[in-house]
Scaffold this motif. Structure first.
Motif, PDB file in Angstrom:
ATOM      1  N   GLY A 130       6.299  39.706  37.432  1.00  0.00           N
ATOM      2  CA  GLY A 130       7.280  38.636  37.446  1.00  0.00           C
ATOM      3  C   GLY A 130       6.901  37.454  36.585  1.00  0.00           C
ATOM      4  O   GLY A 130       7.740  36.587  36.301  1.00  0.00           O
ATOM      5  N   SER A 131       5.636  37.400  36.152  1.00  0.00           N
ATOM      6  CA  SER A 131       5.183  36.245  35.375  1.00  0.00           C
ATOM      7  C   SER A 131       5.374  36.424  33.876  1.00  0.00           C
ATOM      8  O   SER A 131       5.298  35.448  33.122  1.00  0.00           O
ATOM      9  N   VAL A 132       5.604  37.636  33.413  1.00  0.00           N
ATOM     10  CA  VAL A 132       5.805  37.898  31.989  1.00  0.00           C
ATOM     11  C   VAL A 132       7.307  37.937  31.739  1.00  0.00           C
ATOM     12  O   VAL A 132       7.998  38.875  32.154  1.00  0.00           O
ATOM     13  N   THR A 133       7.818  36.909  31.073  1.00  0.00           N
ATOM     14  CA  THR A 133       9.266  36.777  30.891  1.00  0.00           C
ATOM     15  C   THR A 133       9.602  36.478  29.434  1.00  0.00           C
ATOM     16  O   THR A 133       8.739  36.157  28.622  1.00  0.00           O
ATOM     17  N   THR A 134      10.885  36.582  29.133  1.00  0.00           N
ATOM     18  CA  THR A 134      11.373  36.265  27.792  1.00  0.00           C
ATOM     19  C   THR A 134      11.301  34.755  27.571  1.00  0.00           C
ATOM     20  O   THR A 134      11.024  33.979  28.489  1.00  0.00           O
ATOM     21  N   GLY A 135      11.621  34.328  26.326  1.00  0.00           N
ATOM     22  CA  GLY A 135      11.651  32.899  26.036  1.00  0.00           C
ATOM     23  C   GLY A 135      12.659  32.154  26.884  1.00  0.00           C
ATOM     24  O   GLY A 135      12.505  30.949  27.140  1.00  0.00           O
ATOM     25  N   ALA A 136      13.677  32.875  27.352  1.00  0.00           N
ATOM     26  CA  ALA A 136      14.692  32.263  28.212  1.00  0.00           C
ATOM     27  C   ALA A 136      14.306  32.326  29.690  1.00  0.00           C
ATOM     28  O   ALA A 136      15.095  31.946  30.553  1.00  0.00           O
ATOM     29  N   GLY A 137      13.094  32.850  29.968  1.00  0.00           N
ATOM     30  CA  GLY A 137      12.626  32.923  31.352  1.00  0.00           C
ATOM     31  C   GLY A 137      13.161  34.098  32.130  1.00  0.00           C
ATOM     32  O   GLY A 137      13.032  34.143  33.352  1.00  0.00           O
ATOM     33  N   GLN A 138      13.732  35.086  31.428  1.00  0.00           N
ATOM     34  CA  GLN A 138      14.288  36.254  32.093  1.00  0.00           C
ATOM     35  C   GLN A 138      13.276  37.402  32.093  1.00  0.00           C
ATOM     36  O   GLN A 138      12.476  37.542  31.172  1.00  0.00           O
ATOM     37  N   PRO A 139      13.303  38.258  33.113  1.00  0.00           N
ATOM     38  CA  PRO A 139      12.384  39.402  33.128  1.00  0.00           C
ATOM     39  C   PRO A 139      12.764  40.429  32.073  1.00  0.00           C
ATOM     40  O   PRO A 139      13.946  40.588  31.740  1.00  0.00           O
ATOM     41  N   TYR A 140      11.772  41.110  31.560  1.00  0.00           N
ATOM     42  CA  TYR A 140      12.013  42.168  30.590  1.00  0.00           C
ATOM     43  C   TYR A 140      12.490  43.432  31.296  1.00  0.00           C
ATOM     44  O   TYR A 140      12.043  43.757  32.391  1.00  0.00           O
TER      45      TYR A 140
END
Length: 458
Positions: A130-140
């Motif tokens: 849950g801590s690794v997200t896109t630049g927009a803060g969304q999950p991959y």
């Protein structure tokens, strides 16, 4: 003496790089506990192979704690009931545990946290899911960009040393007896192959890691060849937390060669956990819209075909070898997992969930996230998956990946066939006791593509 602190073990059965244990040991007396909670897991209670592994892993963990002057308390029941009762019994003020991400464990953590002061630590993955997200803060949702983003945060922190001492409470609470839990098969005892092949526990995990680290640089060239021991065999040790991914990373990352390919497989574990955070029911519900309405075969002949697949009687040597290896050892080579899964889904046109359930019961590394993600990848139903219309040809896959020795080991009735026959025995060469194919490759492919066209047209 300060109040005891409870350490709640689950799939983190180790003393080294165990953040919850390290934190608790620094506070004062520790009461380590493992709770066998089938009630919270419900239909996701561990399968037979996992329960065999658990028994021996708990034995190992208990012995390791005793060497430190501590002991492992065993209790059975709902964690949300057992842990508060134990805390009251020993006068504990708080509980420490590694965070888990399966939906039933997340529910249990919420319930325990309402009754007790619960401290959750990171330690079962390279980075907290849950801590690794896109630049927009969304999950991959797709693995490749997820892995790229995760890789930028690596290496993981250095593993923690096990505590030098673990203080004991003034008096120990009662513990249930491990043998009374009935985790081991008896009538019949089908675990002989598991005992021959595996050494569950932290020391067994370290031995596997040491052996693999010496050949990790050659991983890319060896991993797809089932007749060779080119894989790490670490998956069940990682699943039960007998070794941490940080320990594996630091022991192998400097090996050079093609070790980066192996490290990406460790990253796949993290990716799978991120998927189930987004889709908690991923083990039973197709991620792609409408895919649960796919025209799978069921009942009658389909049920007979499913049983033949489970027993390694499909008439396809590479498939049968994989299914028999699974039954004998509780494990299957990763390339062969892909071949056997594709065969069930596409050649036999049987719902991927039937395969997922069978693997859940028979794999010693039956991880909810990885198992579900891998099956949905093969079915084409996942958020990141192979296209359904890409159908593996098991006969050519067998020859391509030099599986002759593998087949001879697990399908002994074919052992005397020459290399030119063993992947695809001709009618004249096929031994009398070996079954005919459930369906010819071309017919299976055409049936699968027809089902796909029907599904798209609905």
């Amino acid at each position: 003496m300060s109040s005891p602190v409870i350490v709640w073990f689950r799939r983190d059965l180790r003393l080294s790089d165990q953040a919850a244990l390290v934190e608790a040991a620094a506070k004062g007396p520790v009461v380590p506990v493992y709770v066998l909670d089938d009630e919270t897991a419900k239909h996701r209670a561990m399968g037979g192979a996992s329960r065999w592994w658990l028994h021996h892993s708990l034995e190992s963990l208990g012995a390791g704690l005793e060497e430190k002057g501590s002991r492992l308390i065993l209790r059975r029941g709902r964690c949300e009931d057992v842990l508060p009762a134990l805390a009251k019994e020993v006068g504990a003020s708080e509980v420490h545990a590694l965070r888990h991400y399966e939906p039933w464990w997340r529910n249990a953590e919420k319930a325990v946290g309402k009754a007790l002061t619960l401290h959750l630590h990171h330690g079962n993955y390279l980075a907290p899911p849950g801590s690794v997200t896109t630049g927009a803060g969304q999950p991959y949702k797709i693995f490749t960009p997820f892995w790229r983003a995760l890789h930028e945060r690596l290496p993981p922190p250095d593993p923690l040393y096990r505590p030098h001492t673990i203080a004991a409470p003034e008096s120990w609470p009662e513990s249930e007896a491990l043998d009374d839990w009935g985790l081991l098969p008896t009538r019949p005892d089908w675990a002989g192959g598991l005992r021959d092949f595996w050494t569950p526990g932290e020391e067994g995990a370290k031995a596997r890691l040491k052996t693999f680290a010496e050949k990790a640089s050659r991983y890319e060239g060896q991993r797809n060849l089932p007749a060779r021991n080119g894989t790490s065999f670490l998956s069940p040790h990682l699943h039960f937390g007998e070794i941490s991914p940080a320990q594996v990373w630091h022991a192998t990352s400097s090996a050079g060669g093609s070790v980066a390919t192996f490290l990406s497989e460790i990253g796949w574990r993290d990716y799978a956990q991120n998927v189930i955070l987004q889709y908690p029911d991923y083990g039973g519900t197709s991620a792609r819209e409408g895919f649960d309405d796919f025209p799978w075969r069921s009942g009658g002949q389909a049920q007979e075909d499913l049983e033949a697949w489970q027993q390694g009687r499909t008439g396809y040597p590479i498939v049968d070898a994989g299914m028999r290896e699974l039954w004998h050892t509780g494990w299957m080579h990763n390339r062969v997992r892909m071949i056997t899964a594709s065969f069930l889904i596409k050649h036999l046109l049987i719902d991927w969930r039937e395969g997922e359930k069978w693997f859940w019961d028979t794999l010693v590394d039956a991880d909810y996230a990885s198992n579900a993600v891998n099956w949905q990848w093969n079915a084409g139903s996942g958020v990141d998956s192979n296209m359904f219309v890409r159908i593996m040809a098991p006969l050519s896959q067998s020859e391509k990946f030099d599986a002759a020795g593998y087949i001879r080991q697990w399908v002994p009735e074919l052992a005397d066939l020459p290399a030119g026959e063993i992947h695809d025995p001709s009618p004249m060469a096929r031994p009398k006791g070996y079954p005919q194919r459930l369906i010819e490759h071309r017919a299976g492919r055409e049936r699968a593509l027809g089902a796909w066209e029907q599904f798209k047209g609905e």
